[in-house]
Write a protein that holds these residues in place. Sequence first.
Motif, PDB file in Angstrom:
ATOM      1  N   ASN A  20       0.616  -1.172   0.212  1.00 33.05           N
ATOM      2  CA  ASN A  20       0.166   0.019  -0.066  1.00 33.05           C
ATOM      3  C   ASN A  20       0.780   1.139  -0.045  1.00 33.05           C
ATOM      4  O   ASN A  20       0.250   2.194   0.155  1.00 33.05           O
ATOM      5  N   GLY A  21       2.035   1.192   0.137  1.00 31.04           N
ATOM      6  CA  GLY A  21       3.165   2.442  -0.124  1.00 31.04           C
ATOM      7  C   GLY A  21       3.433   2.775   1.330  1.00 31.04           C
ATOM      8  O   GLY A  21       2.892   2.608   2.299  1.00 31.04           O
ATOM      9  N   TYR A  22       4.573   3.355   1.255  1.00 29.07           N
ATOM     10  CA  TYR A  22       5.503   3.619   2.605  1.00 29.07           C
ATOM     11  C   TYR A  22       4.581   4.593   3.487  1.00 29.07           C
ATOM     12  O   TYR A  22       4.479   5.826   2.869  1.00 29.07           O
ATOM     13  N   LYS A  23       4.594   4.596   4.926  1.00 32.39           N
ATOM     14  CA  LYS A  23       4.033   5.701   5.321  1.00 32.39           C
ATOM     15  C   LYS A  23       5.205   5.805   6.629  1.00 32.39           C
ATOM     16  O   LYS A  23       5.609   4.913   7.301  1.00 32.39           O
ATOM     17  N   TRP A  24       5.393   6.954   7.072  1.00 30.56           N
ATOM     18  CA  TRP A  24       6.046   7.125   8.335  1.00 30.56           C
ATOM     19  C   TRP A  24       5.471   6.925   9.426  1.00 30.56           C
ATOM     20  O   TRP A  24       4.565   7.361   9.893  1.00 30.56           O
ATOM     21  N   ALA A  25       6.228   6.282  10.377  1.00 25.75           N
ATOM     22  CA  ALA A  25       5.996   5.906  11.641  1.00 25.75           C
ATOM     23  C   ALA A  25       6.879   6.291  12.910  1.00 25.75           C
ATOM     24  O   ALA A  25       8.160   5.815  12.580  1.00 25.75           O
ATOM     25  N   ALA A  26       6.495   7.250  13.553  1.00 30.52           N
ATOM     26  CA  ALA A  26       7.434   7.957  14.524  1.00 30.52           C
ATOM     27  C   ALA A  26       7.675   6.845  15.686  1.00 30.52           C
ATOM     28  O   ALA A  26       6.899   5.907  16.130  1.00 30.52           O
ATOM     29  N   ARG A  27       9.081   6.940  16.314  1.00 30.41           N
ATOM     30  CA  ARG A  27       9.332   6.117  17.428  1.00 30.41           C
ATOM     31  C   ARG A  27       8.286   6.265  18.576  1.00 30.41           C
ATOM     32  O   ARG A  27       8.042   7.342  18.827  1.00 30.41           O
ATOM     33  N   ASN A  28       7.916   5.207  19.138  1.00 25.73           N
ATOM     34  CA  ASN A  28       7.152   5.272  20.394  1.00 25.73           C
ATOM     35  C   ASN A  28       5.918   5.751  20.226  1.00 25.73           C
ATOM     36  O   ASN A  28       5.141   6.314  21.115  1.00 25.73           O
ATOM     37  N   SER A  29       5.364   5.736  18.958  1.00 28.73           N
ATOM     38  CA  SER A  29       3.887   6.564  18.601  1.00 28.73           C
ATOM     39  C   SER A  29       3.113   5.491  17.841  1.00 28.73           C
ATOM     40  O   SER A  29       3.709   4.963  16.615  1.00 28.73           O
ATOM     41  N   TRP A  30       1.835   5.145  18.120  1.00 29.14           N
ATOM     42  CA  TRP A  30       0.909   4.314  17.158  1.00 29.14           C
ATOM     43  C   TRP A  30       0.678   5.055  16.045  1.00 29.14           C
ATOM     44  O   TRP A  30       0.461   6.197  15.933  1.00 29.14           O
ATOM     45  N   THR A  31       1.130   4.244  14.736  1.00 26.12           N
ATOM     46  CA  THR A  31       0.722   4.792  13.520  1.00 26.12           C
ATOM     47  C   THR A  31      -0.151   3.840  12.658  1.00 26.12           C
ATOM     48  O   THR A  31       0.216   2.729  12.604  1.00 26.12           O
ATOM     49  N   VAL A  32      -1.410   3.961  12.135  1.00 19.27           N
ATOM     50  CA  VAL A  32      -2.152   3.360  11.204  1.00 19.27           C
ATOM     51  C   VAL A  32      -1.447   3.271   9.982  1.00 19.27           C
ATOM     52  O   VAL A  32      -1.133   4.418   9.090  1.00 19.27           O
ATOM     53  N   ILE A  33      -1.057   2.079   9.439  1.00 20.21           N
ATOM     54  CA  ILE A  33      -0.438   2.016   7.979  1.00 20.21           C
ATOM     55  C   ILE A  33      -1.379   1.415   7.423  1.00 20.21           C
ATOM     56  O   ILE A  33      -0.671   1.264   5.982  1.00 20.21           O
ATOM     57  N   ALA A  34      -2.209   0.889   7.587  1.00 19.68           N
ATOM     58  CA  ALA A  34      -3.327   0.323   6.621  1.00 19.68           C
ATOM     59  C   ALA A  34      -4.732   0.500   7.199  1.00 19.68           C
ATOM     60  O   ALA A  34      -4.908  -0.152   8.421  1.00 19.68           O
ATOM     61  N   THR A  35      -5.874   0.751   6.409  1.00 13.26           N
ATOM     62  CA  THR A  35      -7.064   1.140   7.222  1.00 13.26           C
ATOM     63  C   THR A  35      -8.148   0.036   6.463  1.00 13.26           C
ATOM     64  O   THR A  35      -8.050  -0.388   5.411  1.00 13.26           O
ATOM     65  N   ASN A  36      -9.015  -0.155   7.138  1.00 10.69           N
ATOM     66  CA  ASN A  36     -10.256  -0.907   6.809  1.00 10.69           C
ATOM     67  C   ASN A  36      -9.774  -2.361   6.205  1.00 10.69           C
ATOM     68  O   ASN A  36     -10.358  -2.733   5.003  1.00 10.69           O
ATOM     69  N   VAL A  37      -9.033  -2.933   6.966  1.00 18.95           N
ATOM     70  CA  VAL A  37      -8.617  -4.274   6.473  1.00 18.95           C
ATOM     71  C   VAL A  37      -9.391  -5.383   7.065  1.00 18.95           C
ATOM     72  O   VAL A  37      -9.777  -5.473   8.319  1.00 18.95           O
ATOM     73  N   LEU A  38      -9.976  -6.219   6.109  1.00 16.42           N
ATOM     74  CA  LEU A  38     -10.647  -7.405   6.579  1.00 16.42           C
ATOM     75  C   LEU A  38     -10.144  -8.233   7.559  1.00 16.42           C
ATOM     76  O   LEU A  38      -8.856  -8.576   7.570  1.00 16.42           O
ATOM     77  N   ASP A  39     -10.818  -8.924   8.361  1.00 20.02           N
ATOM     78  CA  ASP A  39     -10.380  -9.928   9.493  1.00 20.02           C
ATOM     79  C   ASP A  39      -9.813 -11.241   8.977  1.00 20.02           C
ATOM     80  O   ASP A  39     -10.609 -11.537   7.817  1.00 20.02           O
ATOM     81  N   GLY A  40      -8.835 -11.663   9.187  1.00 21.99           N
ATOM     82  CA  GLY A  40      -8.453 -12.856   8.548  1.00 21.99           C
ATOM     83  C   GLY A  40      -7.541 -12.753   7.354  1.00 21.99           C
ATOM     84  O   GLY A  40      -7.244 -13.646   6.592  1.00 21.99           O
ATOM     85  N   THR A  41      -7.175 -11.498   6.981  1.00 19.45           N
ATOM     86  CA  THR A  41      -6.259 -11.047   5.984  1.00 19.45           C
ATOM     87  C   THR A  41      -4.749 -11.415   6.264  1.00 19.45           C
ATOM     88  O   THR A  41      -4.058 -10.775   7.225  1.00 19.45           O
ATOM     89  N   ASP A  42      -4.035 -12.018   5.348  1.00 19.77           N
ATOM     90  CA  ASP A  42      -2.731 -12.443   5.379  1.00 19.77           C
ATOM     91  C   ASP A  42      -1.726 -11.104   4.977  1.00 19.77           C
ATOM     92  O   ASP A  42      -2.235 -10.664   3.851  1.00 19.77           O
ATOM     93  N   TYR A  43      -0.874 -10.832   5.765  1.00 14.80           N
ATOM     94  CA  TYR A  43       0.027  -9.730   5.386  1.00 14.80           C
ATOM     95  C   TYR A  43       1.266  -9.940   5.778  1.00 14.80           C
ATOM     96  O   TYR A  43       1.539 -10.799   6.663  1.00 14.80           O
ATOM     97  N   TRP A  44       2.163  -8.974   5.200  1.00 15.95           N
ATOM     98  CA  TRP A  44       3.577  -8.823   5.989  1.00 15.95           C
ATOM     99  C   TRP A  44       3.802  -7.280   5.792  1.00 15.95           C
ATOM    100  O   TRP A  44       3.443  -6.368   5.112  1.00 15.95           O
ATOM    101  N   LEU A  45       5.129  -7.049   6.720  1.00 14.57           N
ATOM    102  CA  LEU A  45       5.349  -5.553   6.791  1.00 14.57           C
ATOM    103  C   LEU A  45       6.696  -5.462   6.106  1.00 14.57           C
ATOM    104  O   LEU A  45       7.507  -6.342   6.472  1.00 14.57           O
ATOM    105  N   ASP A  46       6.751  -4.360   5.197  1.00 15.87           N
ATOM    106  CA  ASP A  46       8.002  -4.100   4.696  1.00 15.87           C
ATOM    107  C   ASP A  46       8.459  -2.780   5.366  1.00 15.87           C
ATOM    108  O   ASP A  46       7.812  -1.646   4.988  1.00 15.87           O
ATOM    109  N   PHE A  47       9.645  -2.644   5.704  1.00 14.68           N
ATOM    110  CA  PHE A  47      10.082  -1.527   6.400  1.00 14.68           C
ATOM    111  C   PHE A  47      11.298  -0.941   5.453  1.00 14.68           C
ATOM    112  O   PHE A  47      11.981  -1.527   4.805  1.00 14.68           O
ATOM    113  N   SER A  48      11.813   0.320   5.564  1.00 15.31           N
ATOM    114  CA  SER A  48      12.738   0.957   4.934  1.00 15.31           C
ATOM    115  C   SER A  48      14.143   0.731   5.573  1.00 15.31           C
ATOM    116  O   SER A  48      15.230   1.084   4.945  1.00 15.31           O
ATOM    117  N   GLY A  49      14.340   0.038   6.597  1.00 13.47           N
ATOM    118  CA  GLY A  49      15.462  -0.312   7.183  1.00 13.47           C
ATOM    119  C   GLY A  49      15.008  -1.352   8.398  1.00 13.47           C
ATOM    120  O   GLY A  49      14.044  -1.917   8.639  1.00 13.47           O
TER     121      GLY A  49
END
Length: 144
Positions: free
Chosen positions: A107-136
């Motif tokens: 879905n495209g990179y989003k900035w997530a600040a240290r020690n802060s909750w960040t929504v990186i994908a919205t309205n995702v169906l229950d039971g959806t398989d996913y993985w997280l890809d980080f810039s480092g």
Amino acid sequence: MRIFARILAVITCLAVIAPISAAHASAPSDVNSAERQGTPGPTIDGGSVVIQSCYGNAKSYDAYNDYFYWPLTGYAKTTAACADINIKPTDRGIYAQVCFRRTGTCNGYKWAARNSWTVIATNVLDGTDYWLDFSGVSRGLVAA
């Protein structure tokens, strides 16, 4: 005179109650607040109402690997606890994106600040398989 005193008492009582009712009408409800945070609304549990916590179901992630993925093998799966996928990096701020198994797209990179909750994908169906890809490399918590 007694009737006048009673009418005055009723008017005074209404004047006190009206502002309280108006304040409650304009304040956001717990359900709306929970929805804005990516959590489901209240559920009935043994006759009492319980607000489920999205962040209370968070898991640790560790993307200290050569590919900057989490999980390194396999997939993570969304739950009914959250409507969104949220991350909280604990070691540094980081760009992250969610990639979905079914479509093979991210879905495209989003900035997530240290020690802060960040929504990186919205309205995702229950039971959806996913993985997280980080810039480092990154460590933290994920709630989905």
